[in-house]
Design a protein around this motif. Structure first.
Motif, PDB file in Angstrom:
ATOM      1  N   GLY A 150       0.826  -1.222   0.057  1.00 23.37           N
ATOM      2  CA  GLY A 150       0.067  -0.011   0.096  1.00 23.37           C
ATOM      3  C   GLY A 150       0.896   1.177  -0.074  1.00 23.37           C
ATOM      4  N   LEU A 151       2.214   1.106  -0.110  1.00 22.50           N
ATOM      5  CA  LEU A 151       3.011   2.376  -0.106  1.00 22.50           C
ATOM      6  C   LEU A 151       3.832   2.605  -1.421  1.00 22.50           C
ATOM      7  N   PRO A 152       3.951   3.890  -1.800  1.00 21.89           N
ATOM      8  CA  PRO A 152       4.725   4.264  -2.885  1.00 21.89           C
ATOM      9  C   PRO A 152       6.095   3.750  -3.020  1.00 21.89           C
ATOM     10  N   PHE A 153       6.648   3.831  -4.161  1.00 19.46           N
ATOM     11  CA  PHE A 153       8.222   4.040  -4.055  1.00 19.46           C
ATOM     12  C   PHE A 153       8.693   2.819  -3.212  1.00 19.46           C
ATOM     13  N   ILE A 154       9.895   3.231  -2.463  1.00 23.06           N
ATOM     14  CA  ILE A 154      10.474   2.199  -1.750  1.00 23.06           C
ATOM     15  C   ILE A 154      10.054   2.453  -0.382  1.00 23.06           C
ATOM     16  N   PHE A 155       9.162   2.900   0.094  1.00 21.05           N
ATOM     17  CA  PHE A 155       8.776   3.355   1.514  1.00 21.05           C
ATOM     18  C   PHE A 155       8.190   1.941   1.930  1.00 21.05           C
ATOM     19  N   PHE A 156       8.079   1.757   3.098  1.00 20.93           N
ATOM     20  CA  PHE A 156       7.864   0.450   3.899  1.00 20.93           C
ATOM     21  C   PHE A 156       7.073   0.584   5.446  1.00 20.93           C
ATOM     22  N   ASN A 157       6.337  -0.461   5.876  1.00 22.76           N
ATOM     23  CA  ASN A 157       5.990  -0.623   6.861  1.00 22.76           C
ATOM     24  C   ASN A 157       6.803  -1.563   7.902  1.00 22.76           C
ATOM     25  N   VAL A 158       7.088  -1.290   9.083  1.00 23.43           N
ATOM     26  CA  VAL A 158       8.110  -1.974   9.931  1.00 23.43           C
ATOM     27  C   VAL A 158       7.314  -2.680  10.971  1.00 23.43           C
ATOM     28  N   LEU A 159       7.558  -3.833  11.062  1.00 19.23           N
ATOM     29  CA  LEU A 159       6.901  -4.894  12.075  1.00 19.23           C
ATOM     30  C   LEU A 159       5.299  -4.694  12.270  1.00 19.23           C
ATOM     31  N   SER A 160       4.996  -4.738  10.772  1.00 16.84           N
ATOM     32  CA  SER A 160       3.388  -4.709  10.721  1.00 16.84           C
ATOM     33  C   SER A 160       2.864  -5.939   9.945  1.00 16.84           C
ATOM     34  N   PRO A 226       2.542 -12.414  -1.603  1.00 17.45           N
ATOM     35  CA  PRO A 226       2.330 -12.035  -0.171  1.00 17.45           C
ATOM     36  C   PRO A 226       1.069 -11.010  -0.083  1.00 17.45           C
ATOM     37  N   HIS A 227       1.058 -10.169  -1.204  1.00 15.02           N
ATOM     38  CA  HIS A 227       0.135  -9.157  -1.068  1.00 15.02           C
ATOM     39  C   HIS A 227      -0.196  -8.576  -2.549  1.00 15.02           C
ATOM     40  N   LYS A 228      -1.225  -7.846  -2.718  1.00 15.29           N
ATOM     41  CA  LYS A 228      -1.492  -7.443  -4.129  1.00 15.29           C
ATOM     42  C   LYS A 228      -0.579  -6.275  -4.316  1.00 15.29           C
ATOM     43  N   GLY A 229      -0.229  -6.008  -5.596  1.00 12.65           N
ATOM     44  CA  GLY A 229       0.907  -5.067  -6.183  1.00 12.65           C
ATOM     45  C   GLY A 229       2.228  -5.241  -6.064  1.00 12.65           C
ATOM     46  N   MET A 230       3.219  -4.355  -6.470  1.00  9.91           N
ATOM     47  CA  MET A 230       4.705  -4.716  -6.403  1.00  9.91           C
ATOM     48  C   MET A 230       5.003  -4.763  -5.082  1.00  9.91           C
ATOM     49  N   LEU A 231       5.857  -5.852  -4.990  1.00  7.83           N
ATOM     50  CA  LEU A 231       6.574  -6.262  -3.670  1.00  7.83           C
ATOM     51  C   LEU A 231       7.891  -5.402  -3.522  1.00  7.83           C
ATOM     52  N   LEU A 232       8.128  -5.004  -2.266  1.00  4.57           N
ATOM     53  CA  LEU A 232       9.297  -4.291  -1.869  1.00  4.57           C
ATOM     54  C   LEU A 232      10.571  -4.465  -2.385  1.00  4.57           C
ATOM     55  N   TYR A 233      10.813  -5.963  -2.459  1.00  6.19           N
ATOM     56  CA  TYR A 233      12.119  -6.445  -2.868  1.00  6.19           C
ATOM     57  C   TYR A 233      12.213  -6.177  -4.399  1.00  6.19           C
ATOM     58  N   GLU A 234      10.932  -6.223  -5.209  1.00  9.58           N
ATOM     59  CA  GLU A 234      10.886  -5.830  -6.495  1.00  9.58           C
ATOM     60  C   GLU A 234      11.238  -4.148  -6.913  1.00  9.58           C
ATOM     61  N   LYS A 235      10.641  -3.476  -6.004  1.00  8.40           N
ATOM     62  CA  LYS A 235      10.812  -2.070  -6.164  1.00  8.40           C
ATOM     63  C   LYS A 235      12.068  -1.834  -5.865  1.00  8.40           C
ATOM     64  N   ARG A 236      12.839  -2.553  -5.049  1.00  4.53           N
ATOM     65  CA  ARG A 236      14.494  -2.218  -4.647  1.00  4.53           C
ATOM     66  C   ARG A 236      15.129  -2.896  -5.828  1.00  4.53           C
ATOM     67  N   GLY A 237      14.806  -3.614  -6.941  1.00  6.27           N
ATOM     68  CA  GLY A 237      15.658  -4.032  -7.887  1.00  6.27           C
ATOM     69  C   GLY A 237      16.158  -5.310  -7.651  1.00  6.27           C
ATOM     70  N   TYR A 238      15.883  -5.931  -6.226  1.00  4.14           N
ATOM     71  CA  TYR A 238      16.904  -7.020  -6.166  1.00  4.14           C
ATOM     72  C   TYR A 238      16.340  -8.531  -6.775  1.00  4.14           C
TER      73      TYR A 238
END
Length: 258
Positions: A150-160, A226-238
């Protein structure tokens, strides 16, 4: 029979997610911790502790964990950071060999399936398959680290925790423990660049949230995003989810038809 707590982590320092569970486990002698990657981009020495190993050992000893119960399987197997998903077969064999040596009723904690880091998600599938094939664990739990839902770019939720992972189980933070956990964070000096982005969010949660969170790992071997939309590790290019998913399907098919 005494309960044994097995903790499967991707990287040295990931224990920060479950400080509260570790410190409140009755018998620290019955806690066994396995790190499934070297924690490094390049593993230069399989035989000796690296900086990240030593940092985690230092913190865990302060909590009461015996050094002999801490296993660096990823370093031993030269599985480097971001590469667990392409080394699942050899990681699985080594993990199983070690788990068979631990007798008694076993509970396991590992990373949640949340799309934050591909190594975290790979650990989740390691435990799913280990329990499917060998019925090692009386209970299986997953804990959140970070995700980009639910967050844009490479922003992230912690311990959520993600709602996709089901019912949430809470454990209260004791007042003094909150400050111990913050103190422990500053022992992870080798990854300071990463930690500078995490410190504000983690410290805020330790200070102002009443509880930590866990969710059960379902016994079925379903493979899903894991969830809908682009995953964080994809956004970070890993890694792309497509590439990750291909490796997971191959791994799961080895032990279960899907």
């Amino acid at each position: 029979m005494k309960k044994k707590l097995i903790i499967i982590l991707a990287h040295q320092d990931d224990e920060f997610c479950i400080f509260n569970r570790i410190i409140n486990f009755n018998n620290k002698k019955n806690i066994y911790i396995f790190y499934m990657t070297s924690g490094m981009d390049v593993n230069l020495n399989k035989g000796n502790f690296n900086k990240r190993d030593l940092e985690s050992i230092s913190v865990l000893k302060k909590i009461g964990i015996s050094k002999k119960n801490i296993f660096f399987l990823g370093r031993k197997l030269s599985i480097n950071n971001n590469k667990l998903y392409i080394n699942l077969h050899k990681a699985f064999k080594e993990l199983i060999k070690n788990l068979k040596k631990i007798k008694g009723n076993k509970i396991v904690y590992t990373h949640a399936l949340e799309g934050g880091h591909e190594d975290h998600d790979a650990c989740n599938y390691l435990i799913k398959i280990a329990n499917f094939k060998y019925k090692f664990f009386k209970e299986c739990y997953q804990f959140p680290a970070y995700n980009g839902k639910g967050l844009p770019f490479i922003f992230f939720n912690v311990l959520s925790p993600l709602s996709e992972n089901g019912k949430i189980y809470y454990k209260k933070y004791k007042f003094l423990d909150r400050f111990k956990f913050i103190y422990f964070l500053f022992f992870y000096k080798s990854q300071l660049k990463t930690w500078l982005g995490l410190y504000p969010f983690i410290i805020f949660k330790y200070l102002f949230y009443k509880t930590d969170t866990m969710q059960k790992i379902k016994s079925n071997i379903s493979i899903r995003e894991p969830h809908k939309g682009m995953l964080l590790y994809e956004k970070r290019g890993y890694c792309t989810y497509k590439k990750f998913n291909e490796k997971i399907i191959n791994f799961v098919k080895t032990y279960n038809s899907i």
